[in-house]
Scaffold this motif. Structure first.
Motif, PDB file in Angstrom:
ATOM      1  N   ALA A 192      -7.234 -31.223  -0.059  1.00 42.67           N
ATOM      2  CA  ALA A 192      -7.721 -30.608   1.178  1.00 42.67           C
ATOM      3  C   ALA A 192      -8.233 -29.198   0.971  1.00 42.67           C
ATOM      4  O   ALA A 192      -9.056 -28.713   1.756  1.00 42.67           O
ATOM      5  N   PHE A 193      -7.765 -28.518  -0.066  1.00 42.66           N
ATOM      6  CA  PHE A 193      -8.166 -27.132  -0.264  1.00 42.66           C
ATOM      7  C   PHE A 193      -9.677 -26.973  -0.412  1.00 42.66           C
ATOM      8  O   PHE A 193     -10.236 -25.941  -0.041  1.00 42.66           O
ATOM      9  N   CYS A 194     -10.339 -27.998  -0.954  1.00 42.19           N
ATOM     10  CA  CYS A 194     -11.787 -27.883  -1.139  1.00 42.19           C
ATOM     11  C   CYS A 194     -12.558 -28.255   0.120  1.00 42.19           C
ATOM     12  O   CYS A 194     -13.745 -27.956   0.241  1.00 42.19           O
ATOM     13  N   HIS A 195     -11.886 -28.922   1.057  1.00 42.79           N
ATOM     14  CA  HIS A 195     -12.573 -29.543   2.184  1.00 42.79           C
ATOM     15  C   HIS A 195     -13.289 -28.531   3.075  1.00 42.79           C
ATOM     16  O   HIS A 195     -14.499 -28.630   3.317  1.00 42.79           O
ATOM     17  N   GLY A 196     -12.524 -27.569   3.612  1.00 44.17           N
ATOM     18  CA  GLY A 196     -13.105 -26.641   4.577  1.00 44.17           C
ATOM     19  C   GLY A 196     -14.247 -25.839   4.002  1.00 44.17           C
ATOM     20  O   GLY A 196     -15.306 -25.687   4.622  1.00 44.17           O
ATOM     21  N   ALA A 197     -14.034 -25.297   2.793  1.00 48.73           N
ATOM     22  CA  ALA A 197     -15.082 -24.486   2.175  1.00 48.73           C
ATOM     23  C   ALA A 197     -16.304 -25.328   1.845  1.00 48.73           C
ATOM     24  O   ALA A 197     -17.444 -24.870   2.001  1.00 48.73           O
ATOM     25  N   PHE A 235      -9.842 -28.416  19.765  1.00 49.55           N
ATOM     26  CA  PHE A 235      -9.616 -29.400  20.820  1.00 49.55           C
ATOM     27  C   PHE A 235     -10.396 -30.682  20.538  1.00 49.55           C
ATOM     28  O   PHE A 235      -9.902 -31.795  20.792  1.00 49.55           O
ATOM     29  N   ALA A 236     -11.629 -30.537  20.015  1.00 49.57           N
ATOM     30  CA  ALA A 236     -12.453 -31.715  19.731  1.00 49.57           C
ATOM     31  C   ALA A 236     -11.800 -32.599  18.678  1.00 49.57           C
ATOM     32  O   ALA A 236     -11.747 -33.832  18.818  1.00 49.57           O
ATOM     33  N   SER A 237     -11.307 -31.983  17.609  1.00 50.37           N
ATOM     34  CA  SER A 237     -10.698 -32.788  16.550  1.00 50.37           C
ATOM     35  C   SER A 237      -9.332 -33.316  16.957  1.00 50.37           C
ATOM     36  O   SER A 237      -8.955 -34.432  16.569  1.00 50.37           O
ATOM     37  N   ALA A 238      -8.582 -32.539  17.747  1.00 56.67           N
ATOM     38  CA  ALA A 238      -7.271 -33.022  18.201  1.00 56.67           C
ATOM     39  C   ALA A 238      -7.428 -34.253  19.084  1.00 56.67           C
ATOM     40  O   ALA A 238      -6.641 -35.208  18.994  1.00 56.67           O
ATOM     41  N   ASN A 239      -8.461 -34.264  19.934  1.00 54.88           N
ATOM     42  CA  ASN A 239      -8.655 -35.420  20.817  1.00 54.88           C
ATOM     43  C   ASN A 239      -9.072 -36.657  20.021  1.00 54.88           C
ATOM     44  O   ASN A 239      -8.815 -37.788  20.419  1.00 54.88           O
ATOM     45  N   LEU A 240      -9.687 -36.443  18.833  1.00 49.50           N
ATOM     46  CA  LEU A 240     -10.008 -37.559  17.949  1.00 49.50           C
ATOM     47  C   LEU A 240      -8.757 -38.059  17.225  1.00 49.50           C
ATOM     48  O   LEU A 240      -8.433 -39.253  17.247  1.00 49.50           O
ATOM     49  N   PHE A 241      -8.019 -37.138  16.613  1.00 52.53           N
ATOM     50  CA  PHE A 241      -6.948 -37.546  15.709  1.00 52.53           C
ATOM     51  C   PHE A 241      -5.668 -37.962  16.415  1.00 52.53           C
ATOM     52  O   PHE A 241      -4.844 -38.653  15.812  1.00 52.53           O
ATOM     53  N   THR A 246     -17.075 -21.966   7.297  1.00 53.43           N
ATOM     54  CA  THR A 246     -15.898 -22.421   6.562  1.00 53.43           C
ATOM     55  C   THR A 246     -14.650 -22.359   7.423  1.00 53.43           C
ATOM     56  O   THR A 246     -13.854 -23.304   7.472  1.00 53.43           O
ATOM     57  N   LEU A 247     -14.462 -21.231   8.127  1.00 50.11           N
ATOM     58  CA  LEU A 247     -13.282 -21.094   8.977  1.00 50.11           C
ATOM     59  C   LEU A 247     -13.321 -22.095  10.136  1.00 50.11           C
ATOM     60  O   LEU A 247     -12.275 -22.528  10.617  1.00 50.11           O
ATOM     61  N   ASN A 248     -14.516 -22.450  10.587  1.00 49.14           N
ATOM     62  CA  ASN A 248     -14.606 -23.455  11.645  1.00 49.14           C
ATOM     63  C   ASN A 248     -14.115 -24.807  11.150  1.00 49.14           C
ATOM     64  O   ASN A 248     -13.521 -25.578  11.912  1.00 49.14           O
ATOM     65  N   GLN A 249     -14.346 -25.108   9.875  1.00 49.60           N
ATOM     66  CA  GLN A 249     -13.781 -26.333   9.311  1.00 49.60           C
ATOM     67  C   GLN A 249     -12.258 -26.265   9.292  1.00 49.60           C
ATOM     68  O   GLN A 249     -11.570 -27.262   9.515  1.00 49.60           O
ATOM     69  N   GLY A 250     -11.728 -25.051   9.032  1.00 49.67           N
ATOM     70  CA  GLY A 250     -10.294 -24.871   9.120  1.00 49.67           C
ATOM     71  C   GLY A 250      -9.787 -25.104  10.527  1.00 49.67           C
ATOM     72  O   GLY A 250      -8.751 -25.752  10.737  1.00 49.67           O
ATOM     73  N   ALA A 251     -10.530 -24.593  11.512  1.00 50.27           N
ATOM     74  CA  ALA A 251     -10.142 -24.796  12.911  1.00 50.27           C
ATOM     75  C   ALA A 251     -10.198 -26.274  13.276  1.00 50.27           C
ATOM     76  O   ALA A 251      -9.309 -26.792  13.966  1.00 50.27           O
ATOM     77  N   PHE A 252     -11.241 -26.954  12.809  1.00 51.81           N
ATOM     78  CA  PHE A 252     -11.377 -28.383  13.086  1.00 51.81           C
ATOM     79  C   PHE A 252     -10.177 -29.143  12.521  1.00 51.81           C
ATOM     80  O   PHE A 252      -9.606 -30.024  13.171  1.00 51.81           O
ATOM     81  N   ASN A 253      -9.760 -28.785  11.324  1.00 52.57           N
ATOM     82  CA  ASN A 253      -8.654 -29.493  10.694  1.00 52.57           C
ATOM     83  C   ASN A 253      -7.301 -29.052  11.235  1.00 52.57           C
ATOM     84  O   ASN A 253      -6.330 -29.811  11.152  1.00 52.57           O
TER      85      ASN A 253
END
Length: 395
Positions: free
Chosen positions: A102-107, A210-216, A326-333
Motif C-alpha cells: 500500500a505504501f506505493c499506492h497513494g503516491a 466520504f466517497a470511498s467510505a460509501n463504496l467500501f 498524492t495526499l488526496n489518494q491518502g484521504a480516499f484510502n
C-alpha cells in the motif's frame, strides 16, 4: 501521448487488482488463516491505512526525483509487496505485506494523475486522468473476477503470484513508454504542505473520504453479502464482480467527461443518485435479479466520482499538484479504511450484510453536503483557488 497513458493504466490495473481482489477472496483467506470474515476484512483496512501513512512519507522522499524514476520505483515496491503477500505464512505477516504494498499506492496514483494531466491539453486533463484510472476500472472488470476465480480454484496465494507478474510488465511499460522530460518543480515540499490550510483543499479531501467510505462499507463485504443475503453461489459471485467491473469502467469514462463539462453540478448529482441507489439496494438484495441490477447501476455511479474529485483537488492546490494529488489518494484510502471498519464493526455487533447499503447511503448524503458547502464557498470567494498563496511563498 497514448502509450505513456497506457503504461500508467497498466500499473493502475495491477494496483487495483491487489486492492480490490481481496474482497472476492475474504471467505477463502479467512478459512485458510483461521480468522473470522470481519477479521479478514481488516486486511482491507490495513491496506488503506498503509496508503494513508505512506502517501505523505513517500511524497517527501520522492519529491527530488524525476517523475519517471519515481513511478518506476513505486511500481517496483508494489511488485515486492505482492511477492510478500504470496508467501506470507500467517495473518499478521499478510497484513504487514499488504501495508508494504500500500505504501506505493497513494503516491503512484497521485503523481501519476498529475503526469497524465501534463501530457494532454488543459481541456482534456480530466479525461486523461480518467484514462489512467481506466486501469483501475479494468482491474475490476478482469483482474478481480479472474483473480477471484483463480484464488478459488488454486488457492488465494496464486492470485498474488499473478499480480506479481502484472507488476513486472507494468514497470517495463513505464520504463519504455513514459517520457523522461516530464515537467517537475521539486521546490520545498515541506512548505507545500501549507496548501492544506486552504479550506477548498481540505473539503475536497473530505469528499474523497466520504466517497470511498460509501463504496467500501458495502464492497468490502460484497462476496458474503451476495452469498448469504441474495443466495448466489461463489461461482455466480465471480460473474457479479465481473459485471461490477464493467459498470465502474463505464462510470470512470462518464465521470471524466462530466468533469470536463460541469464538474461540481455533476458531482453533486452523482452523490444524490448514489444515496437513492443504495437505499434501493437494501430492498433489491433478496432477489437475485434485482440485486444484480442494483449492483451494476451502483457500480456505474460510485466510480464516476473519482476523476472529478481528483481534478478538483489538483485545481484547488494549483501550486502543489503532486503533493495534493498524492495526499488526496491518502484521504480516499482513509475512507476505504473507515468504510471497511464501519462495516466490520456493524457486522460484529449484530448488523446483517443487508444493512450495509443503509450506511453507504448516509455517507453519500454526507458527501453531497460537503459538495454543496464547497460550491457555496467557491461562489462566495469568486473562484476556487483565490486564497493567498500559502504553499510556495519562498519556493
Amino acid at each position: 501521448m497514448q502509450l505513456p497513458l497506457l503504461a500508467l493504466a497498466m500499473a493502475s490495473f495491477g494496483i487495483g487488482t491487489t486492492e480490490f481482489v481481496i474482497m472476492g477472496l475474504l471467505p477463502e483467506v479467512a478459512a485458510d488463516l483461521g480468522v473470522t470474515i470481519p477479521a479478514a476484512g481488516m486486511l482491507v483496512t490495513g491496506y488503506a491505512l498503509g496508503v494513508v501513512i505512506g502517501a505523505p512519507i513517500v511524497a517527501i522522499i520522492t519529491n527530488p526525483l524525476p517523475r519517471k524514476l519515481t513511478l518506476m520505483v513505486l511500481a517496483s515496491v508494489f511488485v515486492l509487496g505482492n511477492l510478500l503477500c504470496a508467501i506470507a505464512p500467517d495473518y499478521w505477516l499478510l497484513m504487514g505485506a499488504r501495508v508494504v504494498t500500500a505504501f506505493c499506492h497513494g503516491a503512484f496514483f497521485g503523481i501519476g494523475a498529475v503526469v497524465a494531466a501534463s501530457l494532454v491539453p488543459p481541456k482534456q486533463r480530466a479525461s486523461a486522468i480518467a484514462l489512467m484510472f481506466a486501469g483501475l476500472t479494468l482491474a475490476n472488470v478482469l483482474g478481480v473476477p479472474l483473480g477471484t476465480a483463480l484464488g478459488q480454484a488454486l488457492g488465494w496465494r496464486s492470485t498474488f503470484w499473478a499480480v506479481v507478474l502484472i507488476g513486472i510488465v507494468a514497470v517495463s511499460a513505464i520504463a519504455i513508454w513514459v517520457p523522461r522530460d516530464i515537467p517537475h518543480s521539486a521546490g520545498n515540499i515541506l512548505r507545500e504542505f501549507g496548501v492544506l490550510k486552504r479550506p477548498q483543499v481540505a473539503i475536497t479531501m473530505l469528499i474523497s473520504m466520504f466517497a470511498s467510505a460509501n463504496l467500501f462499507v458495502v464492497f468490502t463485504y460484497i462476496a458474503p453479502m451476495l452469498r448469504d443475503v441474495t443466495g448466489l453461489s461463489p461461482h455466480a459471485v465471480t460473474y457479479v464482480l465481473l459485471l461490477f467491473g464493467v459498470g465502474i469502467t463505464i462510470g470512470n469514462i462518464l465521470g471524466g467527461k462530466l468533469a470536463d463539462w460541469r464538474l461540481m453540478p455533476s458531482l453533486m448529482g452523482m452523490f444524490l443518485a448514489l444515496a437513492v441507489i443504495l437505499v434501493a439496494m437494501v430492498f433489491a438484495l433478496p432477489s437475485p435479479t434485482l440485486a444484480v441490477i442494483a449492483v451494476f447501476v451502483w457500480s456505474i455511479v460510485v466510480f464516476a466520482v473519482v476523476a472529478p474529485i481528483q481534478t478538483r483537488v489538483v485545481d484547488a492546490a494549483v501550486e502543489a499538484p503532486n503533493l495534493a494529488s498524492t495526499l488526496n489518494q491518502g484521504a480516499f484510502n482513509l475512507g476505504n479504511a473507515a468504510g471497511a471498519w464501519i462495516g466490520g464493526v456493524a457486522i460484529t455487533f449484530g448488523a446483517s450484510y443487508a444493512d450495509l447499503p443503509w450506511m453507504g447511503a448516509l455517507l453519500s448524503v454526507g458527501a453531497l453536503g460537503l459538495c454543496m458547502a464547497s460550491q457555496a464557498m467557491e461562489r462566495r470567494n469568486g473562484g476556487l483557488a483565490t486564497i493567498p498563496d500559502v504553499a510556495c511563498e519562498e519556493c
